[in-house]
Design a protein around this motif. Structure first.
Motif, PDB file in Angstrom:
ATOM      1  N   PRO A  16     -21.868  -9.034 -34.659  1.00 55.11           N
ATOM      2  CA  PRO A  16     -21.526 -10.117 -33.731  1.00 55.11           C
ATOM      3  C   PRO A  16     -20.026 -10.323 -33.573  1.00 55.11           C
ATOM      4  N   LEU A  17     -19.234  -9.793 -34.503  1.00 49.91           N
ATOM      5  CA  LEU A  17     -17.780  -9.945 -34.424  1.00 49.91           C
ATOM      6  C   LEU A  17     -17.170  -9.053 -33.349  1.00 49.91           C
ATOM      7  N   ARG A  18     -17.957  -8.161 -32.788  1.00 49.30           N
ATOM      8  CA  ARG A  18     -17.467  -7.261 -31.744  1.00 49.30           C
ATOM      9  C   ARG A  18     -18.025  -7.603 -30.366  1.00 49.30           C
ATOM     10  N   ASP A  49     -15.538 -16.112 -34.357  1.00 47.44           N
ATOM     11  CA  ASP A  49     -15.456 -15.600 -32.982  1.00 47.44           C
ATOM     12  C   ASP A  49     -16.688 -14.765 -32.666  1.00 47.44           C
ATOM     13  N   ILE A  50     -17.813 -15.451 -32.549  1.00 51.73           N
ATOM     14  CA  ILE A  50     -19.097 -14.780 -32.367  1.00 51.73           C
ATOM     15  C   ILE A  50     -19.925 -15.537 -31.338  1.00 51.73           C
ATOM     16  N   PRO A  51     -20.874 -14.865 -30.696  1.00 50.60           N
ATOM     17  CA  PRO A  51     -21.889 -15.582 -29.920  1.00 50.60           C
ATOM     18  C   PRO A  51     -22.967 -16.099 -30.872  1.00 50.60           C
ATOM     19  N   LEU A  52     -23.766 -17.016 -30.385  1.00 48.96           N
ATOM     20  CA  LEU A  52     -24.869 -17.509 -31.207  1.00 48.96           C
ATOM     21  C   LEU A  52     -25.883 -16.399 -31.489  1.00 48.96           C
ATOM     22  N   ALA A  53     -26.479 -16.478 -32.664  1.00 44.89           N
ATOM     23  CA  ALA A  53     -27.621 -15.613 -32.931  1.00 44.89           C
ATOM     24  C   ALA A  53     -28.743 -15.966 -31.960  1.00 44.89           C
ATOM     25  N   ARG A  54     -29.439 -14.963 -31.480  1.00 45.41           N
ATOM     26  CA  ARG A  54     -30.458 -15.185 -30.454  1.00 45.41           C
ATOM     27  C   ARG A  54     -31.532 -16.193 -30.869  1.00 45.41           C
ATOM     28  N   ASN A 306     -14.132  -5.860 -42.006  1.00 45.90           N
ATOM     29  CA  ASN A 306     -12.869  -6.560 -41.739  1.00 45.90           C
ATOM     30  C   ASN A 306     -12.036  -6.753 -42.998  1.00 45.90           C
ATOM     31  N   ARG A 307     -12.693  -6.958 -44.137  1.00 45.65           N
ATOM     32  CA  ARG A 307     -11.933  -7.071 -45.386  1.00 45.65           C
ATOM     33  C   ARG A 307     -11.206  -5.773 -45.686  1.00 45.65           C
ATOM     34  N   ARG A 308     -11.907  -4.651 -45.499  1.00 44.13           N
ATOM     35  CA  ARG A 308     -11.271  -3.353 -45.736  1.00 44.13           C
ATOM     36  C   ARG A 308     -10.145  -3.112 -44.730  1.00 44.13           C
ATOM     37  N   LEU A 309     -10.376  -3.483 -43.481  1.00 42.63           N
ATOM     38  CA  LEU A 309      -9.356  -3.306 -42.454  1.00 42.63           C
ATOM     39  C   LEU A 309      -8.116  -4.115 -42.792  1.00 42.63           C
ATOM     40  N   LEU A 375     -11.086 -14.247 -41.249  1.00 38.39           N
ATOM     41  CA  LEU A 375     -11.475 -12.860 -40.973  1.00 38.39           C
ATOM     42  C   LEU A 375     -12.617 -12.739 -39.965  1.00 38.39           C
ATOM     43  N   ALA A 376     -13.183 -13.866 -39.551  1.00 39.86           N
ATOM     44  CA  ALA A 376     -14.381 -13.814 -38.709  1.00 39.86           C
ATOM     45  C   ALA A 376     -14.006 -13.666 -37.241  1.00 39.86           C
ATOM     46  N   THR A 377     -13.421 -12.519 -36.948  1.00 39.65           N
ATOM     47  CA  THR A 377     -13.000 -12.199 -35.595  1.00 39.65           C
ATOM     48  C   THR A 377     -13.099 -10.683 -35.416  1.00 39.65           C
ATOM     49  N   SER A 378     -12.680 -10.195 -34.274  1.00 34.40           N
ATOM     50  CA  SER A 378     -12.817  -8.763 -34.020  1.00 34.40           C
ATOM     51  C   SER A 378     -11.753  -7.965 -34.769  1.00 34.40           C
ATOM     52  N   PRO A 379     -12.023  -6.693 -35.052  1.00 36.18           N
ATOM     53  CA  PRO A 379     -11.004  -5.843 -35.675  1.00 36.18           C
ATOM     54  C   PRO A 379      -9.734  -5.768 -34.834  1.00 36.18           C
ATOM     55  N   GLU A 380      -9.885  -5.821 -33.521  1.00 38.10           N
ATOM     56  CA  GLU A 380      -8.716  -5.751 -32.646  1.00 38.10           C
ATOM     57  C   GLU A 380      -7.807  -6.962 -32.822  1.00 38.10           C
ATOM     58  N   VAL A 381      -8.406  -8.141 -32.954  1.00 37.09           N
ATOM     59  CA  VAL A 381      -7.610  -9.351 -33.151  1.00 37.09           C
ATOM     60  C   VAL A 381      -6.925  -9.322 -34.515  1.00 37.09           C
ATOM     61  N   ILE A 382      -7.626  -8.885 -35.550  1.00 36.11           N
ATOM     62  CA  ILE A 382      -7.011  -8.787 -36.874  1.00 36.11           C
ATOM     63  C   ILE A 382      -5.837  -7.817 -36.845  1.00 36.11           C
TER      64      ILE A 382
END
Length: 394
Positions: A16-18, A49-54, A306-309, A375-382
């Protein structure tokens, strides 16, 4: 303007972070996205930075279609939490009859402190710790007493024993407000550590109230242990919620849980407290716990990535920053003391890099020179955030 449709809800198996672009996120009107100007990357407050779970989106859509927007009732939330706890943590001791719904975790903590302490009594915290602990406890006319974490960011039991002893000698009803998993460090306390906490609390006559809001968010290989499940935890009081793990802070609801020895305390909770949670919030939280497990697993995998990134990016761009990937939460606690940017490096990163992080200073003793990064965002934002942080120091 692009329409936001139910197609943006995150499928169970997708990260969902992507799912959301920066342009879509900037259309949000919540605190994270409206506190700073549009040129700032916000990686501060604990919104994801996620949409809601369905399953959550479907439950809310169905409720709105029915006009089911009245007052909350029943024990569905507590029942769903008990099922989740049994499945995730092998804990069968969450008894629905020893629960109560409360507006949110912090207001629930306030109500628990009212039950087991009096004005002027000490409330012990492990600093650096979530800033509202200081704010809410102070506004409740209790005294915050710090028991700093050790250099390894775990509970220092020599310090805790000493603080418990001093607090118990000077007041009749001291309380230990434990954060588990710990915010901001992401430390996940072990069963042995929690058992030792319970033993010390019993020896010194200290009551334990536990903020377990981040309980579902653990890294691969880590295990969350509910405080009420350990030997000696029977007279503890816990606050849990689906809000952090499924990004439901705007849909207010939480559950207060009493161990067997604290049932009489919880029974004294004023009935009007249960009027505070949102009925739609309870619907959303219940759906998350019952049907959002696969979605949560996808989120946890994304957070591990994301932690590894972040570790790799810091090694490349900011090697002087100390960072140990946490076992819990979606937060990163960064040691910036070697950067030469003073006690408040967050101010430098915001002013010169246009990245909003939490300053470590409001987290209490030990927070100076640190920042908290969400960290709860996209890899691009990080990636862009770390590059901006590095440029701010050039």
């Amino acid at each position: 303007m692009e329409n936001v449709s139910r197609d943006l809800t995150a499928p169970d198996g997708a990260n969902p972070l992507r799912r959301l672009s920066l342009e879509q996120l900037r259309r949000r009107t919540s605190m994270k996205w409206r506190t700073y100007p549009p040129d700032v990357l916000p990686l501060w407050v604990a919104e994801m930075d996620i949409p809601l779970a369905r399953p959550i989106a479907d439950a809310l859509t169905d409720a709105v279609a029915l006009g089911d927007t009245g007052y909350p009732a029943g024990t569905a939330y507590a029942e769903a939490l008990a099922e989740f706890a049994h499945k995730r943590w092998a804990w069968a001791g969450l008894a629905v009859e020893r629960t109560a719904i409360v507006p949110d975790v912090m207001l629930g903590i306030v109500e628990m402190l009212k039950l087991v302490s009096a004005p002027g009594d000490p409330v012990i915290v492990n600093c650096p710790v979530y800033p509202p602990f200081y704010q809410f406890v102070g506004n409740l006319d209790r005294t915050v007493v710090e028991a700093p974490l050790g250099p390894d960011m775990r509970i220092d039991f020599t310090v805790l024993d000493d603080v418990f002893r001093r607090a118990a000698s000077g007041a009749s009803r001291p309380v230990y407000l434990l954060c588990s998993p710990h915010n901001p460090t992401g430390t996940v306390h072990t069963a042995a550590e929690l058992t030792r906490v319970a033993r010390l609390a019993r020896e010194h006559g200290v009551r334990v109230v536990v903020d377990e809001i981040h309980a579902p968010i653990v890294a691969a290989g880590a295990t969350f242990v509910p405080f009420l499940s350990v030997p000696g935890g029977e007279n503890g009081l816990s606050l849990m919620s689906a809000s952090k793990a499924w990004n439901l802070a705007g849909l207010k609801a939480a559950v207060a849980i009493a161990g067997p020895g604290a049932a009489d305390d919880l029974a004294r909770l004023p009935e009007e407290v249960s009027h505070g949670p949102s009925h739609l919030g309870i619907i959303a939280h219940t759906a998350a716990l019952r049907d959002g497990g696969d979605w949560l697993d996808a989120l946890l995998r994304g957070l591990d990535d994301n932690r590894r990134l972040l570790a790799a990016l810091l090694t490349e761009h900011l090697p002087a920053v100390g960072y140990t990937p946490a076992q819990g939460t979606f937060l990163a606690w960064l040691d910036c003391r070697e950067l030469g940017s003073g006690d408040d490096p967050a101010e430098v990163f915001l002013r010169r890099g246009r990245v909003a992080l939490n300053s470590g200073r409001p987290f209490g003793t030990g927070g100076e020179g640190f920042v908290r990064l969400n960290l709860a965002t996209s890899p691009e934002v990080i990636t862009e955030a770390v590059e901006r942080m590095a440029s701010a120091l050039r």
